[in-house]
Design an enzyme around this catalytic site. Structure first.
Site, PDB file in Angstrom:
ATOM      1  N   TYR B 434      28.259   9.224 -29.664  1.00  0.00           N
ATOM      2  CA  TYR B 434      29.653   8.921 -29.258  1.00  0.00           C
ATOM      3  C   TYR B 434      29.901   7.443 -28.969  1.00  0.00           C
ATOM      4  O   TYR B 434      28.994   6.647 -28.981  1.00  0.00           O
ATOM      5  CB  TYR B 434      30.151   9.856 -28.168  1.00  0.00           C
ATOM      6  CG  TYR B 434      29.492   9.902 -26.802  1.00  0.00           C
ATOM      7  CD1 TYR B 434      28.629   8.932 -26.336  1.00  0.00           C
ATOM      8  CD2 TYR B 434      29.795  10.980 -25.951  1.00  0.00           C
ATOM      9  CE1 TYR B 434      28.092   9.020 -25.067  1.00  0.00           C
ATOM     10  CE2 TYR B 434      29.252  11.071 -24.679  1.00  0.00           C
ATOM     11  CZ  TYR B 434      28.397  10.083 -24.245  1.00  0.00           C
ATOM     12  OH  TYR B 434      27.874  10.167 -22.995  1.00  0.00           O
ATOM     13  N   GLU B 435      31.165   7.107 -28.807  1.00  0.00           N
ATOM     14  CA  GLU B 435      31.591   5.693 -28.685  1.00  0.00           C
ATOM     15  C   GLU B 435      31.172   4.881 -29.906  1.00  0.00           C
ATOM     16  O   GLU B 435      30.817   3.706 -29.784  1.00  0.00           O
ATOM     17  CB  GLU B 435      31.024   5.042 -27.415  1.00  0.00           C
ATOM     18  CG  GLU B 435      31.404   5.695 -26.124  1.00  0.00           C
ATOM     19  CD  GLU B 435      32.894   5.902 -25.955  1.00  0.00           C
ATOM     20  OE1 GLU B 435      33.682   5.145 -26.555  1.00  0.00           O
ATOM     21  OE2 GLU B 435      33.288   6.837 -25.244  1.00  0.00           O
ATOM     22  N   GLY B 436      31.254   5.482 -31.072  1.00  0.00           N
ATOM     23  CA  GLY B 436      30.814   4.818 -32.284  1.00  0.00           C
ATOM     24  C   GLY B 436      29.362   5.153 -32.532  1.00  0.00           C
ATOM     25  O   GLY B 436      28.481   4.676 -31.808  1.00  0.00           O
TER      26      GLY B 436
END
Lengths: 591, 591
Positions: B434-436
């Protein structure tokens, strides 16, 4: 939900282009013509794709349950197991006199990959049975063989291995389960065993436990250990089932994965057991099971990576996200498929090149087992004995890593159970642990196998590498394979020399590098089989094989492995050469 | 069940011996005297050890549930969250005017590590709130700040980030959630968002969603995206809660881990939203949240490894198995503790040297954020911008790997959920996604950050390394640090040169090496901070620090990292130099 299509074509490539099985001098190999093996693999594929794979996620979600002493497997497992049984799959490589088909172990391995990829947890009920059969075949009396094997081969009865106890796993010398001799020649077995895969279930009439226990008079440590058959139901003289034996399931463990397989705490309360082989020689008998099991576990490592890769590839072709920086590939769509992005390619090519290499390596190993067993070939026996910890340790470490990468291709969806990619990683994780944790494999490799028989097996390995390089160095198409293979092989030799020079003075200098050595060796083995596969692919292309795409892809995938994976040997060598000093510097209280 | 003891001593070492915070010229740092930071860390430790950690496994086992539209968190979460709220922990580094304590971001990070190690899933409710506060602080209107911030700082209201939709994650240009302007200046938000961490729960009065959506007239792709505040309950003029807004939870995802955090599908059905910042400039505003969030996720990676390591160490000291090959260490016991075995040491030292290095690296990064924000220091801003993807990608990849290794130390018990080691690995796994996803971090690093501002930030990094080596090369005690650091830094420069030479002609030649470059950079960063920590440890020893064991252990652990981990840079460089050719060779249909 993930799907599964068995890689029959690639298995055929390994069997026929690479190993040239039907031209081999190993007894039983002549009949392995391409049509024959294709028929077997296709039949296995049909079962795996149609019946086993669809139950994989069901098994994960439902798990097994213990109710009033009875273990229930997930919905559908019983029917699918019945199909495996009816197909006679468990007896594929078992002698005909016990109801098997006497095909080579190699064919059992090829089919094994397909079943494991489709449903690892379900396959384990069969795998443990197969291991128990091997132990009884090798060490049991004729009467024991007659009593147990036919039913176990047909899987009317299944088998287990009972080693671990709550306070001891690797260090079996500590085990406490005791065996008291009885007047009738049997033993009373008392103790608790844990982590017993396929320990009990509702898919067979009987479960034949193979149990390590200590009988009086054997001395301390592993010397006092013997191996016993302890059936769940005692078997009458006429082969019918008799009284329930004093063995019961204490609980089913809640695990990270392989939920479809019942991992049991087994309680032995004065259960009747029958000695297998010689008294106090149980460890040797157990190793017969373990060595086969270790290769089977290495196979699990790459087989999980194989099915995970297959699904990651399908997702990368399907999912539209972002644009190819070198030019749009899907101008009519809102975005290009993930497959255009180099870093997605990296993950997929890592997986593909590992899986295909691991498959070839494992099948080569299986053919060495056939050569050793069917021809009494000492060199083959030494070589597979040397490579067994590499197959187990390297292929499961990397197999898990590749499952994690396949999951990564899915982005956020990889973390959601509904998509099934988490299960592949969670299931594959156990393979690094059981049948001897991978650190123990590394110890076995460096502490035992490397110096075995005066180092002949490892010299034989280097000779194979050198011989291949020498024979093929005039072939310019193989240059991209031979140069890195030579470098990797040299790194492996340098590491071996380091151990010889330093390990005598300080054993820890060798042991500190054991895991890195196992990985270095694994890369060298995959480098070798990739070079061999490249040669085989060139030969097929030269011969005008119709499916040029397949062979060219094989060459390209191999080049990727040599360019991107083999450089790991340099890192492992550097670590090995750093020795034990920094590793052992801290006193326990300084941590 | 695992235990947790916060590493306050090591955090103090990083703050005072390494970063020398109270001597720093950064506004607010002067008050960070050792006693003061110790008091804060001890207080955080008390809460984490006593209230948060005991709920970690409860959260994993129970998960969150959705009943009649209401999300319920696991037993005990509400009370623990109340304790975090009452301690004012969320406002630690928030300006006083909104109810915070205005301490440096660095202190928030140090406390953050402790909370994340204790209970990552629970901490995320706070972490998301903190991120949303940052976005409103940076881009919201004065009225919005006044309305939302005080309640969010106190966590009476929590926050979320809404980016992903079923068909788009990384490629936000594809998003479909629409925002229709209303006469009163608000917008009607309609669409579906997925993977919304802390999307709803029963621990706060209100949830303030920050939502990316497309308002008319913004053009195609990411250009048309704006950022909106969408409260679960509308807020009246007087600050009281009004009507329920048109946002609801569609479902809670079943995930591999972080079960204690509700990952929601959020449905927006004409919900009232308020524009944050400029129309059609939503991506910029979102990045304010994302950059902070990415550092927070990197911290999660090593914080999970930290607690996993702590437990693996305890197990290795406690579990008796096998004997030290160099001589029995526990003659009165049945076996020696696992800790005597080199391969177990390897795993523990890998973990220890990573965790301590990652801690120092992250705290250095946090101090750069303070320097950039509090002093407007452009160089610090450039440097942390460059290192953000490294902190996120490298520390989460390695952090997960270390959790898996910690699990491995437990052998079979590591696979059993009851022992808790599986949870650390399963929870840590999300941080790579997550978050890229980490591939996107690598792309950000190589495709954007490396060339940013004419390459000044990366040159600044090399200057720091060179400067440190120059200043200390006369110190013989640091030789074992400076030589490998120099080599790693050279590998990093060579990789950068390769990208410059080849990336212009073929961008794929750079992108093919992006993940390896991120790892190479990560190792160079950890090599640098280890060299700096070694210097700090020598200084403390020279100054006659009473706890010599601690500082000597620091030196030994650093030497291990340099000897055993830094050689990875050679492998990464070799991979990078192999370029895109073998990676991109296959046509899609050849896979």
């Amino acid at each position: 939900m993930p799907s599964y299509t068995a890689p029959t074509k690639d298995l055929q490539f390994v069997l026929h282009d690479l190993l040239k099985v039907s031209q081999s001098d190993i007894p039983g190999y002549a009949e392995l013509e391409a049509d024959f093996t294709a028929a077997i693999l296709e039949e296995a594929a049909k079962l795996a794709e149609g019946a086993l794979a669809p139950l994989n996620m069901v098994g994960d979600q439902q798990g097994c349950r213990l109710e009033n002493g009875v273990v229930y497997t997930p919905d559908g497992f019983k029917a699918a197991f019945e199909q495996i049984r009816e197909g006679g799959w468990n007896g594929l490589d078992i002698p005909e006199e016990f109801g098997g088909q006497n095909l080579p172990y190699l064919m059992g391995s090829a089919v094994g990959e397909i079943f494991v990829s489709a449903n690892m947890a379900l396959n384990m009920y069969q795998g443990l049975t197969h291991g128990a059969i091997s132990a009884i075949l090798a060490h049991g009396s004729d009467a024991q063989k007659a009593t147990y094997l036919p039913k176990m081969v047909s899987m009317d009865w299944t088998g287990t291995m009972n080693l671990t106890e709550p306070h001891c796993g690797t260090d079996l010398g500590l085990l406490r389960t005791k065996a008291e001799p009885q007047d009738d020649g049997s033993f009373r077995i008392t103790g608790q065993k844990i982590f017993i895969s396929a320990g009990d279930h509702d898919m067979a009439e009987n479960v034949i436990h193979l149990v390590l226990a200590k009988a009086p008079g054997g001395g301390e440590g592993t010397k006092g250990i013997s191996l016993f058959i302890v059936p769940k139901f005692l078997v009458n003289e006429d082969g019918t089932l008799g009284a329930r034996n004093g063995v019961s399931v204490g609980k089913i463990e809640e695990k990270m994965g392989i939920h479809g397989n019942a991992t049991c705490v087994m309680n032995y309360d004065g259960a009747t057991g029958y000695l297998v082989g010689e008294l106090h020689k149980g460890m040797r008998a157990m190793f017969t099971m373990m060595n086969e099991a270790r290769i089977g576990v290495g196979l699990q490592g790459y087989a999980q990576a194989a099915v995970a890769y297959e699904n990651a590839l399908a997702y990368a072709k399907d999912r539209l996200q972002g644009r190819d920086v070198t030019g749009t590939k899907n101008p009519d769509g809102p975005a290009d498929p993930l497959l255009v992005h180099p870093d997605v390619r990296r993950m997929l090519m890592d997986q593909k090149s590992f899986v295909e290499g691991a498959r070839a390596f494992t099948m080569w190993g299986a053919s060495l087992i056939d050569r050793a067993h069917r021809m009494g070939d000492k060199q083959a026996d030494g070589l597979i004995s040397l490579m067994t910890p590499v197959i187990k340790g390297f292929l499961t470490d990397k197999g898990f890593e590749m499952c994690v990468q396949a999951q990564q291709v899915y982005g956020g969806h990889g973390y959601i159970e509904e998509w099934g990619m988490s299960q592949f990683a969670r299931d594959a994780r156990i393979a690094m642990i059981y049948e001897g944790a991978n650190g123990v494999q590394a110890l076995d490799l460096v502490g035992r196998k490397l110096a075995a028989d005066g180092g002949k097996p490892v010299m034989a390995f280097f000779e194979i590498v050198k011989g291949f390089i020498r024979e093929n160095e005039s072939d310019a198409r193989l240059e991209g394979f031979l140069v890195p293979l030579k470098a990797a092989s040299k790194d492996l030799q340098t590491a071996g020399m380091y151990f010889m020079e330093h390990g005598m003075k300080n054993p820890n200098d060798a042991l500190a590098g054991s895991s890195d050595f196992m990985h270095l060796f694994g890369h060298a083995c995959l480098g070798l089989v990739w070079a061999q596969m490249a040669k085989a692919a060139c030969a097929a292309l030269d011969a005008g094989a119709p499916d040029r795409d397949f062979y060219e892809a094989k060459l390209a995938t191999g080049r990727y492995y040599m360019a991107r994976q083999l450089p790991a040997t340099v890192m492992h060598l550097a670590r090995i050469r750093s020795g034990a000093e920094s590793m052992m510097a801290l006193a326990p209280e300084q941590f």
